[in-house]
Design a protein around this motif. Structure first.
Motif, mmCIF file in Angstrom:
data_model
loop_
_atom_site.group_PDB
_atom_site.id
_atom_site.type_symbol
_atom_site.label_atom_id
_atom_site.label_comp_id
_atom_site.label_asym_id
_atom_site.label_seq_id
_atom_site.Cartn_x
_atom_site.Cartn_y
_atom_site.Cartn_z
ATOM 1 N N GLU A 49 0.639 -1.111 -0.223
ATOM 2 C CA GLU A 49 -0.024 -0.604 0.395
ATOM 3 C C GLU A 49 0.968 1.221 0.200
ATOM 4 O O GLU A 49 2.187 1.250 0.415
ATOM 5 C CB GLU A 49 -0.922 0.059 1.276
ATOM 6 N N GLY A 50 0.733 2.015 -0.820
ATOM 7 C CA GLY A 50 1.174 3.332 -0.907
ATOM 8 C C GLY A 50 2.561 3.230 -1.396
ATOM 9 O O GLY A 50 3.602 3.647 -0.914
ATOM 10 N N CYS A 51 2.974 2.611 -2.401
ATOM 11 C CA CYS A 51 4.571 1.851 -2.750
ATOM 12 C C CYS A 51 4.409 2.194 -4.197
ATOM 13 O O CYS A 51 2.671 2.195 -5.039
ATOM 14 C CB CYS A 51 4.714 0.634 -2.494
ATOM 15 N N THR A 52 4.646 1.806 -5.354
ATOM 16 C CA THR A 52 5.252 1.719 -6.360
ATOM 17 C C THR A 52 5.893 0.710 -7.233
ATOM 18 O O THR A 52 6.664 0.549 -6.079
ATOM 19 C CB THR A 52 5.486 3.126 -6.936
ATOM 20 N N VAL A 53 5.145 0.041 -8.310
ATOM 21 C CA VAL A 53 6.890 -1.184 -8.408
ATOM 22 C C VAL A 53 7.275 -1.019 -9.715
ATOM 23 O O VAL A 53 6.357 -0.516 -10.461
ATOM 24 C CB VAL A 53 5.476 -2.546 -9.129
ATOM 25 N N GLU A 54 8.606 -0.659 -10.149
ATOM 26 C CA GLU A 54 9.683 -0.246 -11.592
ATOM 27 C C GLU A 54 10.169 -0.759 -11.858
ATOM 28 O O GLU A 54 11.539 -1.497 -10.690
ATOM 29 C CB GLU A 54 9.320 1.112 -10.783
ATOM 30 N N LEU A 55 10.760 -1.179 -12.338
ATOM 31 C CA LEU A 55 12.118 -1.408 -13.256
ATOM 32 C C LEU A 55 13.676 -1.079 -12.402
ATOM 33 O O LEU A 55 13.350 0.556 -12.015
ATOM 34 C CB LEU A 55 12.022 -1.585 -14.781
ATOM 35 N N CYS A 56 14.427 -0.641 -12.255
ATOM 36 C CA CYS A 56 15.670 -0.661 -11.869
ATOM 37 C C CYS A 56 17.217 -0.678 -12.264
ATOM 38 O O CYS A 56 16.553 -2.468 -13.224
ATOM 39 C CB CYS A 56 15.860 -0.675 -9.839
ATOM 40 N N GLU A 57 17.810 0.054 -11.688
ATOM 41 C CA GLU A 57 18.913 -0.930 -12.778
ATOM 42 C C GLU A 57 20.016 -1.054 -11.525
ATOM 43 O O GLU A 57 19.935 0.091 -10.414
ATOM 44 C CB GLU A 57 19.635 0.382 -12.926
ATOM 45 N N GLU B 50 22.232 -7.260 -11.535
ATOM 46 C CA GLU B 50 21.897 -8.313 -11.417
ATOM 47 C C GLU B 50 20.714 -8.106 -12.806
ATOM 48 O O GLU B 50 20.047 -7.175 -12.763
ATOM 49 C CB GLU B 50 20.975 -8.743 -10.535
ATOM 50 N N GLU B 51 21.177 -8.911 -13.828
ATOM 51 C CA GLU B 51 19.920 -8.025 -15.232
ATOM 52 C C GLU B 51 18.790 -9.518 -14.050
ATOM 53 O O GLU B 51 18.431 -9.459 -13.448
ATOM 54 C CB GLU B 51 19.797 -9.466 -15.717
ATOM 55 N N PHE B 52 17.349 -8.518 -15.313
ATOM 56 C CA PHE B 52 15.232 -9.127 -14.522
ATOM 57 C C PHE B 52 15.506 -8.044 -13.380
ATOM 58 O O PHE B 52 14.478 -9.108 -12.421
ATOM 59 C CB PHE B 52 15.611 -9.032 -14.450
ATOM 60 N N ALA B 53 16.239 -7.748 -12.709
ATOM 61 C CA ALA B 53 15.398 -6.465 -11.859
ATOM 62 C C ALA B 53 14.698 -5.606 -11.103
ATOM 63 O O ALA B 53 13.994 -4.548 -11.889
ATOM 64 C CB ALA B 53 16.691 -5.855 -10.966
ATOM 65 N N VAL C 298 15.062 -9.523 -7.565
ATOM 66 C CA VAL C 298 15.592 -10.346 -9.428
ATOM 67 C C VAL C 298 15.001 -11.392 -9.302
ATOM 68 O O VAL C 298 14.622 -12.450 -8.780
ATOM 69 C CB VAL C 298 16.852 -10.265 -9.096
ATOM 70 N N ALA C 299 13.820 -11.450 -10.809
ATOM 71 C CA ALA C 299 13.839 -12.050 -10.948
ATOM 72 C C ALA C 299 14.474 -13.537 -12.647
ATOM 73 O O ALA C 299 16.122 -12.749 -12.432
ATOM 74 C CB ALA C 299 12.293 -11.936 -11.755
ATOM 75 N N ASP C 300 14.310 -14.613 -12.506
ATOM 76 C CA ASP C 300 14.987 -15.599 -13.014
ATOM 77 C C ASP C 300 14.976 -15.291 -14.631
ATOM 78 O O ASP C 300 16.352 -16.079 -15.263
ATOM 79 C CB ASP C 300 14.538 -17.423 -12.999
ATOM 80 N N GLY C 301 13.813 -14.654 -15.183
ATOM 81 C CA GLY C 301 13.877 -14.169 -16.329
ATOM 82 C C GLY C 301 13.228 -12.734 -16.858
ATOM 83 O O GLY C 301 11.857 -12.511 -15.961
ATOM 84 N N GLN C 302 13.225 -12.578 -18.851
ATOM 85 C CA GLN C 302 12.275 -11.672 -18.442
ATOM 86 C C GLN C 302 10.845 -11.972 -18.144
ATOM 87 O O GLN C 302 10.134 -11.406 -17.668
ATOM 88 C CB GLN C 302 12.277 -11.578 -20.266
ATOM 89 N N ALA C 303 10.510 -13.234 -18.555
ATOM 90 C CA ALA C 303 8.875 -13.066 -18.618
ATOM 91 C C ALA C 303 8.370 -13.497 -17.434
ATOM 92 O O ALA C 303 7.445 -12.928 -17.247
ATOM 93 C CB ALA C 303 8.466 -14.484 -19.278
#
Length: 258
Positions: A71-79, A82-85, A101-106
């Motif tokens: 709540e009261g947050c945003t989800v965004e890609l970051c630099e 690690e890849e897929f963070a 960090v996820a295991d892949g793009q999907a």
């Protein structure tokens, strides 16, 4: 916000529906005496239920080791190194950010999509939009019910005399014969007269008062006046011609010619 640990732990492992689940690596920053010593990542099993994101040490763990209230947050890609963070950042100043960090793009795209839709703020927007659509649908339905109903095609057909099928009138008989002017209309609404019989011709090929030799009366050609519209007038017209032929024959007999 105070949460009952036992209730939260039970909710995390009970059979309630799960919105998303999977392994993610969680970044951990280690500090010692206010000095930054490095960054590491811990592999954890994450479970999303509603607006609560639980994470466990292992998939088979019976209790979660942490909880993130979305709540009261945003989800965004970051630099990150690690890849897929991607990161979960809160609006409050000084609030802790979670870098995952996820295991892949999907897998990364699926997590970002699920986490972005988990908050009550997002659900509130969805409900508001659905209520607006429902109100517009009800207004449109009420307007349709108030508007006069269109008549069916059959009713329009019967109410328009031009679309009614043409009913043929019974022929009017005169002297026992039907007149061509009283029959059904043809050719765009105009009465069509009967065909003219062929003209009677003499032996020389031109019209004459005497019948052609060798021709029977049924094959002799005679003109018909366009004003002839009934049998009585037709009979009178032919009677005049027959009377003239009879007078001509009588005169020849008097002169001694057969």
């Amino acid at each position: 916000m105070k949460l009952n640990e036992r209730s939260v732990a039970h909710y995390a492992t009970c059979d309630s529906p799960t919105d998303h689940a999977g392994f993610l690596r969680k970044r951990v920053e280690r500090h010692h005496h206010h000095a930054h010593h490095g960054t590491s990542y811990q592999r954890r099993w994450f479970v999303l239920k509603g607006n609560l994101l639980f994470y466990f040490e292992e998939r088979e763990s019976r209790e979660p080791v942490g909880l993130v209230v979305l709540e009261g947050c945003t989800v965004e890609l970051c630099e990150a190194t690690e890849e897929f963070a991607f990161a979960i950042r809160f609006d409050d100043a000084g609030a802790k950010a979670y870098v995952l960090v996820a295991d892949g793009q999907a897998a990364m795209e699926a997590w970002v999509k699920a986490l972005s839709r988990a908050s009550f703020d997002y659900m509130r927007l969805v409900v508001r939009e659905l209520e607006k659509q429902l109100e517009e649908a009800c207004t449109s339905l009420a307007a349709c019910r108030k508007s006069p109903r269109r008549s069916s095609g059959r009713k329009r057909h019967l109410s328009n005399p031009a679309l009614l099928p043409v009913q043929e009138k019974p022929a009017v008989l005169e002297n026992g014969y039907s007149t061509w002017g009283s029959g059904p209309e043809r050719d765009g609404g105009h009465s069509k007269p009967p065909p003219l019989p062929p003209r009677r011709r003499s032996a020389a090929g031109s019209p004459a008062g005497s019948p052609a030799a060798g021709l029977s009366p049924a094959l002799q050609e005679s003109p018909v006046s366009p004003e002839t519209a009934c049998f009585a007038k037709l009979h009178h017209w032919y009677g005049q011609e027959i009377a003239a032929l009879r007078r001509e024959w009588q005169e020849r007999q008097k002169r001694g010619h057969p």
